[in-house]
Each structure stands twice: as C-alpha cells, then as structure tokens.
Design an enzyme around this catalytic site. Structure first.
Site, mmCIF file in Angstrom:
data_model
loop_
_atom_site.group_PDB
_atom_site.id
_atom_site.type_symbol
_atom_site.label_atom_id
_atom_site.label_comp_id
_atom_site.label_asym_id
_atom_site.label_seq_id
_atom_site.Cartn_x
_atom_site.Cartn_y
_atom_site.Cartn_z
ATOM 1 N N GLN A 1 1.941 -6.062 -3.199
ATOM 2 C CA GLN A 1 2.413 -6.205 -1.807
ATOM 3 C C GLN A 1 3.734 -5.426 -1.633
ATOM 4 O OE1 GLN A 1 1.311 -9.519 -3.396
ATOM 5 N NE2 GLN A 1 -0.590 -8.554 -2.876
ATOM 6 N N GLY B 1 -4.452 -4.170 -3.932
ATOM 7 C CA GLY B 1 -5.441 -3.135 -4.224
ATOM 8 C C GLY B 1 -4.656 -1.894 -4.594
ATOM 9 N N HIS B 2 -4.637 -1.563 -5.859
ATOM 10 C CA HIS B 2 -3.828 -0.442 -6.349
ATOM 11 C C HIS B 2 -4.747 0.690 -6.789
ATOM 12 C CE1 HIS B 2 -0.341 -3.461 -7.248
ATOM 13 N NE2 HIS B 2 -0.688 -3.400 -5.985
ATOM 14 N N ASP C 1 0.815 -1.223 0.000
ATOM 15 C CA ASP C 1 0.000 0.000 0.000
ATOM 16 C C ASP C 1 0.845 1.269 0.000
ATOM 17 O OD1 ASP C 1 -2.266 -1.592 0.067
ATOM 18 O OD2 ASP C 1 -2.295 -1.636 2.256
ATOM 19 N N LYS D 1 1.909 2.175 -5.019
ATOM 20 C CA LYS D 1 2.495 1.617 -6.249
ATOM 21 C C LYS D 1 1.611 1.893 -7.459
ATOM 22 C CE LYS D 1 2.510 -2.451 -4.333
ATOM 23 N NZ LYS D 1 2.116 -2.102 -2.956
HETATM 24 P P1 GDP Z 1 -0.680 0.386 -3.540
HETATM 25 O O1 GDP Z 1 -1.311 -0.867 -3.085
HETATM 26 O O2 GDP Z 1 0.783 0.427 -3.265
HETATM 27 O O3 GDP Z 1 -0.987 0.739 -4.970
HETATM 28 O O4 GDP Z 1 -1.312 1.547 -2.637
HETATM 29 P P2 GDP Z 1 -2.889 1.735 -2.274
HETATM 30 O O5 GDP Z 1 -3.593 2.231 -3.484
HETATM 31 O O6 GDP Z 1 -3.420 0.523 -1.610
HETATM 32 O O7 GDP Z 1 -2.782 2.844 -1.144
HETATM 33 C C1 GDP Z 1 -2.189 4.074 -1.378
HETATM 34 C C2 GDP Z 1 -3.216 5.169 -1.105
HETATM 35 O O8 GDP Z 1 -2.564 6.405 -1.045
HETATM 36 C C3 GDP Z 1 -4.261 5.317 -2.194
HETATM 37 O O9 GDP Z 1 -5.469 5.729 -1.604
HETATM 38 C C4 GDP Z 1 -3.699 6.429 -3.078
HETATM 39 O O10 GDP Z 1 -4.703 7.158 -3.767
HETATM 40 C C5 GDP Z 1 -3.041 7.292 -2.049
HETATM 41 N N1 GDP Z 1 -1.844 8.032 -2.501
HETATM 42 C C6 GDP Z 1 -0.861 7.639 -3.319
HETATM 43 N N2 GDP Z 1 0.112 8.570 -3.383
HETATM 44 C C7 GDP Z 1 -0.275 9.587 -2.570
HETATM 45 C C8 GDP Z 1 0.325 10.819 -2.175
HETATM 46 O O11 GDP Z 1 1.426 11.178 -2.569
HETATM 47 N N3 GDP Z 1 -0.388 11.590 -1.268
HETATM 48 C C9 GDP Z 1 -1.606 11.213 -0.780
HETATM 49 N N4 GDP Z 1 -2.218 12.006 0.080
HETATM 50 N N5 GDP Z 1 -2.183 10.052 -1.142
HETATM 51 C C10 GDP Z 1 -1.530 9.252 -2.011
HETATM 52 P P1 IMO Z 2 -0.907 -4.121 -2.254
HETATM 53 O O1 IMO Z 2 -0.465 -4.674 -3.579
HETATM 54 C C1 IMO Z 2 -0.975 -4.576 2.078
HETATM 55 C C2 IMO Z 2 -1.098 -8.690 3.615
HETATM 56 C C3 IMO Z 2 -2.349 -9.140 4.336
HETATM 57 C C4 IMO Z 2 -1.736 -10.120 5.312
HETATM 58 C C5 IMO Z 2 -0.633 -10.780 4.482
HETATM 59 C C6 IMO Z 2 -1.025 -12.107 3.860
HETATM 60 O O2 IMO Z 2 -2.182 -3.366 -2.318
HETATM 61 O O3 IMO Z 2 0.210 -3.385 -1.603
HETATM 62 P P2 IMO Z 2 -2.570 -12.756 1.800
HETATM 63 O O4 IMO Z 2 -4.021 -12.531 1.543
HETATM 64 O O5 IMO Z 2 -1.661 -12.174 0.767
HETATM 65 O O6 IMO Z 2 -2.231 -14.193 2.071
HETATM 66 O O7 IMO Z 2 -2.267 -11.975 3.186
HETATM 67 O O8 IMO Z 2 -0.307 -9.851 3.473
HETATM 68 N N1 IMO Z 2 -1.331 -8.135 2.245
HETATM 69 C C7 IMO Z 2 -1.243 -6.844 1.939
HETATM 70 N N2 IMO Z 2 -1.029 -5.762 2.721
HETATM 71 N N3 IMO Z 2 -1.100 -4.431 0.743
HETATM 72 C C8 IMO Z 2 -1.282 -5.509 -0.055
HETATM 73 O O9 IMO Z 2 -1.262 -5.434 -1.393
HETATM 74 C C9 IMO Z 2 -1.399 -6.775 0.542
HETATM 75 N N4 IMO Z 2 -1.616 -8.029 0.067
HETATM 76 C C10 IMO Z 2 -1.546 -8.843 1.119
HETATM 77 O O10 IMO Z 2 -2.967 -8.065 4.991
HETATM 78 O O11 IMO Z 2 -1.104 -9.432 6.363
HETATM 79 MG MG MG Z 3 -2.874 -1.507 -1.853
#
Ligand code: GDP
Ligand code: IMO
Ligand code: MG
Length: 425
Positions: free
Chosen positions: A223, A40-41, A13, A16
């Site tokens: 991840q 979840g991107h 999270d 990415k």
């Molecule tokens: P990922 O799994 O690595 O793609 O990250 P997620 O999408 O799960 O979580 C990142 C969250 O931060 C999302 O809600 C993005 O919209 C938000 N985000 C990404 N870059 C920035 C930033 O520079 N500033 C802020 N405030 N939010 C950001």
């Molecule tokens: P993105 O790509 C954050 C965590 C779960 C749990 C562990 C194992 O959005 O960064 P799983 O279902 O993969 O067997 O769970 O990994 N986990 C993540 N945490 N971002 C993710 O993906 C994750 N995908 C799995 O919360 O701790």
């Molecule tokens: Mg994510």
C-alpha cells in the site's frame, strides 16, 4: 546500507515491486511487514510478468530469504497458491519464512469485508474485499487466530468456535446475512498446517541474526503512506501501517537498526477505491494517463484514478516516513504530455495550505495550486544514464528534489527490470 525500508509514498501501486526487485539483486533478506493479499506488486523480467500479492518481491532472486512478518495478515489459501505458482514457474518458494505471530485471514473476514462495504453503500471504502480490515479488527480486539494456532488443532478449534459464534451473530442479526459453519473451515485450515509447517519460524530472531551478521535486509512496504490507518486519508485507508514506522513493529526489529528509508512515487499519482484526491483529473489528460500508464489494479483489475504529481502529499510522505531518498517511477509515461503540472499547495475553505491538511473537511474541499513545467515529448524508455535524459526531464526531477528536500536516486523509465536510471547521491 544494510537495512533499508522501502515504502509507497502515495496511495499505493507506485511500482514498489519493481524497485524492491531491483534492490533485491544484492539483498539477503526481503521482508513484508504489513498488509496481506490486498497488495499487488508487479515485476517484469524479460517476457515474464510476476504479480505477487503476499510473498515479498525478493523471492525472484535465489540468494534472498523472503520473510512474511508478524504485522501481516495471511490468507493461507492465497499463500499456498502463490507458492505453487512460483514453483511452477521455476522459482523456489521454499526459502520463505513466515512469522507464527502473523494473523490469519479467515473466510468470515472476507464475508464481513463484503457485507460492511455493502452496508456503507455510497460511503464505501472500495476495499479489495480480501478480508483485510476485518482480520485486523480481530487482531486488535484480541479475537484473531494466528499462524501458530494452526499447529495446535485443539486451540485452533476453540478459537474458531468463539469467533464463529460472534461472527454469526453479527452476520445474521446486524447484516441480515447467512451464518457460516465452523466445520468446513476447521477442516480446510488444519490442512494448511501441513503445507506451511516447514516455513513458520521466529522471524524476529531470524532478522536479528541477519542484521548481526551484517546481511542486507530490505523491508518491502505494501500500500502507501496515504493509505496508512494513522497517517492516511482516514477512513479511506487500509487497516495497517504502511509507513516506515510499521516496519519495526511488523517485523520485530528495533527502529535504530534502519539505515535508509526509500520512498517510491510515480511521476504522477494514482488511487484505487474511494476517498479524497486533490489532484485527480476527470478530463482527457487523466484518461490518457490511465491508458498510457496501464493504470488498472493488479489485484482487482479496477481502473485507477489518475492525477498530476502532488508535491504537498509527497513532502508529507517525506516527513511521516523520514524518507532519506526517493525512487520516481513511470517518468516515461509523462513523455506523452507537452506541459506538466505539479501541485505545490492547496487552496481550501478560503485558506492556503502548504502542508498536507490533517482535517478531512479541508482535504475534501482542496483546489490544488499548480506549478507548470515544460514536458520533453521524447521517448526516454531506452535512457539508462541521467545525463542522457532530456533537459526538461532532468528539470522535472530536480524541481521535485528541491521541493521535497531529498534526492531522487532512482528513476523508472519502463516496467522492465533494467528500465531504470540510477543516480549517484
Ligand atoms: P506496486 O503495488 O507499488 O508494486 O505497483 P504495481 O505493480 O501495482 O503497479 C505499478 C505498475 O507500473 C506495474 O504494472 C509495473 O510493471 C509498472 N511500472 C513500474 N515502474 C515503471 C516505470 O518506470 N515505467 C512504466 N511504464 N511502468 C512501470
Ligand atoms: P499495493 O501494495 C492500491 C486500497 C483499496 C481501498 C483501501 C482499503 O499494490 O500498493 P483494503 O482491501 O486494504 O481494506 O482496502 O486501500 N488498497 C490499495 N490501493 N494499492 C494497494 O496495494 C492497495 N491495497 C489496498 O483500493 O481503497
Ligand atoms: Mg500494486
């Protein structure tokens, strides 16, 4: 640089999706190489928000060929639904290419994920319950069913029958759970064959050809480093290799064809699920990070645990991925804090650790050694040039660069596509 691997440098999270989207503007191919719909991107384009779980973030650009590589595990129902959703929002999903060697997540994998977690009780991993772990277990025990098996109903049925026999023994005898019936699964899955047939191809060959033609290829990790099955905080990890080494294996390219390895890290750090977290904050500062950063999981909606930036862990990520540069996201969230802390070492069991400890016991007893840095207390969300950031914000970035030994080339100041400060290297 034609081939870039982008990875999460923390516990996932990191943002990415946003960084991949940024690089995709000039990319030809964007590849997922591990994981499945546990990811979840999020990408924010104007008023629209996309939360992709399986399809590479590059799909939003029409010139990009999105690829799901052999190292991924695919829940076909999720894939078909995600494709339909994109289509309904005016994004053409038919450019997608899927490896026939990728493994399928089956309904019994989801069920086993749930019962395994229940069985672990207090010790549970806090998985996303998407069946990821059990699907990889079957892959490595050579009982998996692959995407290509969907196109040979006889083989599919044979493999399914063997798997169901085995899973039903485990479900009923070990976990005291109800058995599952093969028939509805066969019917459901063989229907997916029609929906997916046109997209399945030799993705390793596709990538080889793209690289030979000098096309720009991006690998989008899911991840993060600390969730890596080998290099993460085992057993509180996912069941694949999100680190950069996973990219060639999970896609069928050679490691020497990678030009750049870009890490993505938040300006602080978060974690979903259980497991050690040295800089975790249980106080008001942590709660404010959750609120200000909107730190709730994209996939499961779970509250993310938050803490100060951990430079011990980040230096480790530089090492195990061979990072060449870093994108730091969410710097805007730190604008709300007068004083910032970064962990530069850990004290554990009477010893000081400057390198990330390899022993679970050490990690569990860690007390971070913090360096304090001044905050800037000014809104930076409209800044687009590095020189326009407050000097304290620049000092924060430069302190990180110095400690981890690689440049921070991209800085996130908001969720929107253009809320990015680029820095020349
Ligand atoms: P990922 O799994 O690595 O793609 O990250 P997620 O999408 O799960 O979580 C990142 C969250 O931060 C999302 O809600 C993005 O919209 C938000 N985000 C990404 N870059 C920035 C930033 O520079 N500033 C802020 N405030 N939010 C950001
Ligand atoms: P993105 O790509 C954050 C965590 C779960 C749990 C562990 C194992 O959005 O960064 P799983 O279902 O993969 O067997 O769970 O990994 N986990 C993540 N945490 N971002 C993710 O993906 C994750 N995908 C799995 O919360 O701790
Ligand atoms: Mg994510």
């Amino acid at each position: 640089m034609p081939t870039t691997v982008l990875i999460g440098a923390q516990w996932g999270d990191e943002g990415k999706g946003k960084v991949t989207d940024h690089l995709s503007e000039s990319a030809d191919v964007v590849v997922r190489y591990q994981g499945g719909n546990n990811a979840g991107h999020t990408i924010v384009v104007g008023d629209e928000r996309f939360a992709l779980t399986l399809i590479p973030s590059g799909v939003l650009y029409p010139q990009v060929t999105p690829v799901i590589g052999n190292g991924c595990v695919i829940d076909p129902n999720v894939l078909v639904t995600e494709m339909a959703e994109l289509d309904s929002r005016g994004i053409d999903p038919t450019r997608l290419r899927i490896s026939g060697n990728a493994h399928l997540i089956m309904p019994y994998h989801r069920k086993l994920d749930a019962v395994l977690e229940r069985f672990l009780g207090q010790q549970q991993i806090g998985t996303t319950k998407r069946g990821i772990g059990p699907a990889y277990m079957d892959k490595y025990s050579r009982q998996g069913i692959r995407v290509q098996d969907l196109f040979d109903p006889k083989i599919f049925r044979q493999k399914l029958d063997i798997a169901i026999k085995d899973k039903n023994k485990i479900l009923t005898k070990v976990y005291n759970s109800l058995p599952i019936d093969a028939e509805p699964i066969a019917e459901e899955y063989l229907d997916y064959a029609d929906s997916l047939r046109d997209y399945v191809t030799d993705t390793s060959l596709l990538l080889w050809r793209a690289q030979q033609a000098g096309k720009k290829v991006i690998f989008e990790g899911a991840q993060g480093t600390l969730l890596d099955i080998d290099h993460g905080t085992y057993p509180f990890v996912t069941s694949s290799n999100p680190t950069a080494g996973g990219a060639p294996i999970g896609s069928g390219i050679g490691p020497k064809t990678i030009d750049k390895v870009l890490g993505v890290a938040k300006a602080y750090i978060t974690r979903v699920g259980t497991g050690p977290f040295p800089t975790e904050l249980h106080d008001d500062v942590g709660n404010r990070m959750v609120d200000l950063g909107g730190e709730f999981g994209t996939v499961t909606g779970r509250r993310r645990r938050c803490g100060w930036l951990d430079l011990v862990a980040l230096r480790y990520a530089v090492r195990v991925n061979g990072l060449t540069e870093l994108a730091m996201t969410k710097l805007d969230i730190l604008s709300h804090f007068d004083m910032l802390k970064v962990a530069v070492a850990y004290d554990s069991l009477g010893e000081r650790f400057e390198e990330f400890p390899r022993q679970q016991r050490v990690l569990y007893n860690c007390h971070p050694v913090y360096e304090e840095l001044p905050g800037w207390s000014t809104d930076i969300s409209d800044v687009r040039n590095y020189g326009d950031l407050p000097k304290e914000a620049r000092s924060y970035i430069e302190y990180v660069e110095e400690t981890i030994g690689i440049p921070v080339t991209m800085i996130g100041v908001g969720p929107a596509r253009d809320a990015t400060v680029l820095r020349a290297t």
